[in-house]
Design an enzyme around this catalytic site. Sequence first.
Site, PDB file in Angstrom:
ATOM      1  CE  LYS A 144      -1.932   2.697   3.016  1.00  0.00           C
ATOM      2  NZ  LYS A 144      -1.901   3.954   2.247  1.00  0.00           N
ATOM      3  N   GLY A 150       7.087   4.954   7.956  1.00  0.00           N
ATOM      4  CA  GLY A 150       6.211   6.110   8.135  1.00  0.00           C
ATOM      5  C   GLY A 150       6.446   6.722   9.498  1.00  0.00           C
ATOM      6  CB  SER A 151       4.532   9.188  11.383  1.00  0.00           C
ATOM      7  OG  SER A 151       3.289   8.546  11.472  1.00  0.00           O
ATOM      8  CB  THR A 152       7.107   7.663  15.814  1.00  0.00           C
ATOM      9  OG1 THR A 152       8.444   7.687  15.311  1.00  0.00           O
ATOM     10  CG2 THR A 152       7.094   6.983  17.168  1.00  0.00           C
ATOM     11  NE  ARG A 153      -1.371  10.361  16.055  1.00  0.00           N
ATOM     12  CZ  ARG A 153      -1.980  11.474  16.332  1.00  0.00           C
ATOM     13  NH1 ARG A 153      -1.341  12.612  16.269  1.00  0.00           N
ATOM     14  NH2 ARG A 153      -3.251  11.447  16.652  1.00  0.00           N
ATOM     15  CB  THR A 154       1.414   5.597  11.291  1.00  0.00           C
ATOM     16  OG1 THR A 154       0.879   6.895  11.043  1.00  0.00           O
ATOM     17  CG2 THR A 154       0.633   4.584  10.486  1.00  0.00           C
ATOM     18  N   GLY A 155       3.287   3.961  13.259  1.00  0.00           N
ATOM     19  CA  GLY A 155       3.986   2.712  13.576  1.00  0.00           C
ATOM     20  C   GLY A 155       3.459   2.089  14.859  1.00  0.00           C
ATOM     21  CB  CYS A 187      13.195   9.117   7.861  1.00  0.00           C
ATOM     22  SG  CYS A 187      14.342   8.210   6.818  1.00  0.00           S
TER      23      CYS A 187
HETATM   24  P1  NAD Z   1       2.389   8.241   7.868  1.00  0.00           P
HETATM   25  O1  NAD Z   1       2.689   7.442   9.077  1.00  0.00           O
HETATM   26  O2  NAD Z   1       1.371   9.298   7.952  1.00  0.00           O
HETATM   27  O3  NAD Z   1       1.902   7.293   6.679  1.00  0.00           O
HETATM   28  C1  NAD Z   1       2.721   6.236   6.188  1.00  0.00           C
HETATM   29  C2  NAD Z   1       1.836   5.185   5.545  1.00  0.00           C
HETATM   30  O4  NAD Z   1       1.025   4.573   6.554  1.00  0.00           O
HETATM   31  C3  NAD Z   1       0.863   5.719   4.494  1.00  0.00           C
HETATM   32  O5  NAD Z   1       0.793   4.805   3.432  1.00  0.00           O
HETATM   33  C4  NAD Z   1      -0.450   5.788   5.255  1.00  0.00           C
HETATM   34  O6  NAD Z   1      -1.590   5.697   4.434  1.00  0.00           O
HETATM   35  C5  NAD Z   1      -0.334   4.573   6.156  1.00  0.00           C
HETATM   36  N1  NAD Z   1      -1.143   4.586   7.368  1.00  0.00           N
HETATM   37  C6  NAD Z   1      -1.572   5.664   8.094  1.00  0.00           C
HETATM   38  N2  NAD Z   1      -2.290   5.250   9.170  1.00  0.00           N
HETATM   39  C7  NAD Z   1      -2.320   3.898   9.135  1.00  0.00           C
HETATM   40  C8  NAD Z   1      -2.886   2.895   9.971  1.00  0.00           C
HETATM   41  N3  NAD Z   1      -3.560   3.195  11.084  1.00  0.00           N
HETATM   42  N4  NAD Z   1      -2.718   1.602   9.630  1.00  0.00           N
HETATM   43  C9  NAD Z   1      -2.008   1.263   8.544  1.00  0.00           C
HETATM   44  N5  NAD Z   1      -1.459   2.161   7.697  1.00  0.00           N
HETATM   45  C10 NAD Z   1      -1.591   3.471   7.995  1.00  0.00           C
HETATM   46  O7  NAD Z   1       3.800   8.812   7.360  1.00  0.00           O
HETATM   47  P2  NAD Z   1       4.067   9.793   6.121  1.00  0.00           P
HETATM   48  O8  NAD Z   1       3.597  11.163   6.479  1.00  0.00           O
HETATM   49  O9  NAD Z   1       3.585   9.149   4.862  1.00  0.00           O
HETATM   50  O10 NAD Z   1       5.668   9.761   6.063  1.00  0.00           O
HETATM   51  C11 NAD Z   1       6.478  10.613   6.817  1.00  0.00           C
HETATM   52  C12 NAD Z   1       7.007   9.869   8.041  1.00  0.00           C
HETATM   53  O11 NAD Z   1       7.713   8.711   7.621  1.00  0.00           O
HETATM   54  C13 NAD Z   1       8.001  10.682   8.839  1.00  0.00           C
HETATM   55  O12 NAD Z   1       7.753  10.526  10.204  1.00  0.00           O
HETATM   56  C14 NAD Z   1       9.348  10.050   8.458  1.00  0.00           C
HETATM   57  O13 NAD Z   1      10.358  10.218   9.411  1.00  0.00           O
HETATM   58  C15 NAD Z   1       8.966   8.624   8.275  1.00  0.00           C
HETATM   59  N6  NAD Z   1       9.943   7.932   7.431  1.00  0.00           N
HETATM   60  C16 NAD Z   1      10.809   7.045   8.031  1.00  0.00           C
HETATM   61  C17 NAD Z   1      11.790   6.405   7.249  1.00  0.00           C
HETATM   62  C18 NAD Z   1      12.782   5.453   7.872  1.00  0.00           C
HETATM   63  O14 NAD Z   1      13.478   4.744   7.148  1.00  0.00           O
HETATM   64  N7  NAD Z   1      12.890   5.398   9.194  1.00  0.00           N
HETATM   65  C19 NAD Z   1      11.849   6.652   5.878  1.00  0.00           C
HETATM   66  C20 NAD Z   1      10.948   7.544   5.310  1.00  0.00           C
HETATM   67  C21 NAD Z   1       9.984   8.168   6.101  1.00  0.00           C
END
Ligand code: NAD
Length: 492
Positions: free
Chosen positions: A183, A236-241, A294
């Site tokens: 996704k 993605g973000s720490t919160r979503t993780g 990131c």
């Molecule tokens: P995000 O967490 O908002 O979204 C990332 C993905 O998760 C998207 O595809 C989104 O649709 C999906 N998502 C959102 N909520 C979800 C849920 N409840 N369940 C499942 N999937 C869900 O992040 P973003 O704004 O797309 O990306 C920016 C963030 O990503 C920043 O915090 C950045 O630091 C981080 N990032 C980390 C790395 C790394 O290697 N550590 C690399 C790139 C980006």
Amino acid sequence: MDSFDPAAVTVRSGHFIGGEYVDEGARRIEVARPSDGVVYASVPLAEADMIDRAVENAWQALRTSGWRTMPPRERARILRRFADLIAADVDTLGPLEALGSTRPIRDATGWDVPFTAEGIRFYAEFADKIGGDVAATDHDHLGMTIAEPYGVIGAIAPWNFPLVMASWKIAPALAAGNAVVLKPSEMTPFSVLQLAELAIRAGIPAGIFNVVQGDGRTTGDALVRHPKISKITFTGSTRTGAAIMAACAETGTKPVTLELGGKSPQIVFADAPRLDAVARRIAGAISGNAGQVCVAGSRLLVERSLAEPLAERILAAFSELKAGATWTPGTTLSPIISEPQAARIEAIVGRTLAGGAILRCGGRRADGGGTGAFYAPTLLSGVTQQSEAVHEEVFGPVLTMQAFDTEEEALALAQHPDYGLAAGVHTADLGRALRLVRGLEAGTVWVNRYGRTSDFMIPTGGYKRSGIGKDLGRQAYEANLRFKSVLIDLRE
Ligand code: NAD
């Protein structure tokens, strides 16, 4: 390639399931170009039934296509062909990536597309390298571990490097013999569809690599919770993780790899070699992709005597950046992904200034020559560990600067209570560099450089709340395998 005509780029929309586009779904999401905010296409939003269709398709493909059971060198050959097709398709993939994301075309064609291809090639080479081990046992037994793919892996990607981030997930998963349901971010959904098409042309069986479109709350959550998804890999973000980890726990202790946010320090000592180069590196590490990285080096910690000379040089480097659309020649400052994200950057800087910070440059929107959201590279001094721009991940071109007097103070300032993704150390003193390498709580430490090279063996991943597990390296390949233990009694 230095420019392209955005009107000439065509996008295909839909999910990609079982080797075909499926443009179905009652709800749709409009997709805008970050460079000018123009809505240029829409994607269907996959509800639970569409996720079920994609995952079932992947399961069937794993059972019937031979992907899992074929000789690993054959799987490697197909993946190498996939990589070759990606590299050869740069004139299509580059503009597609640049149109929908914040990646200037010169970067998209010069780095993102070739780096995506090379990552797939790198993992193709692993396909026949790790099969398990024979254990040391007494002579009456034979003990072994057998490496096996998980099955169907759910991959969830962010918007900041749509192709590269997706490739770091799909390449090791496919090489290890898994099927993938990917996704992408709902803000950058199209370029990975072209990857899925190329996968079919390369000979990856239909259903082994699928793409589902949609948001996080409905689509991402349904993918994470699907009972036939054996593992989740997320960036993605720490919160979503954290939300994904909770959902994985609720649905059967599903394993997860999480690549999350950061707030990475760059520590500069007065003996750092080549000050001009250090300044350019520091400016580049926070302005590249407009700080939407990131591992952006967002916290400058500098030995007091060097603070002003370094700040001057950073300001000079910032002043050379040219904001513009991703399709305009000479753009070196990317757009911000969306208006709400630009407003968030603006608000954090505003509150940090209200708290007493000193604005050295920026602190305002930049003119990108159109209607997109751009933010000027910003340097803030007079900040403390409590300043919002120092402890929050801004995800924009905002650099804070704090001076220190001793190595101990530098190390203490560098440690973030939550994040531990990356750090940079600039010094001519090898002993000091190595002491900091040991002391820093970060998944990656760069010494006298900042940022990745093309060495794929070096993994990336966070300490603390910046993540669990690694992308890249041998580690990411092994994370796509599970190991079965076998013990045979040879006396029977
Ligand atoms: P995000 O967490 O908002 O979204 C990332 C993905 O998760 C998207 O595809 C989104 O649709 C999906 N998502 C959102 N909520 C979800 C849920 N409840 N369940 C499942 N999937 C869900 O992040 P973003 O704004 O797309 O990306 C920016 C963030 O990503 C920043 O915090 C950045 O630091 C981080 N990032 C980390 C790395 C790394 O290697 N550590 C690399 C790139 C980006």
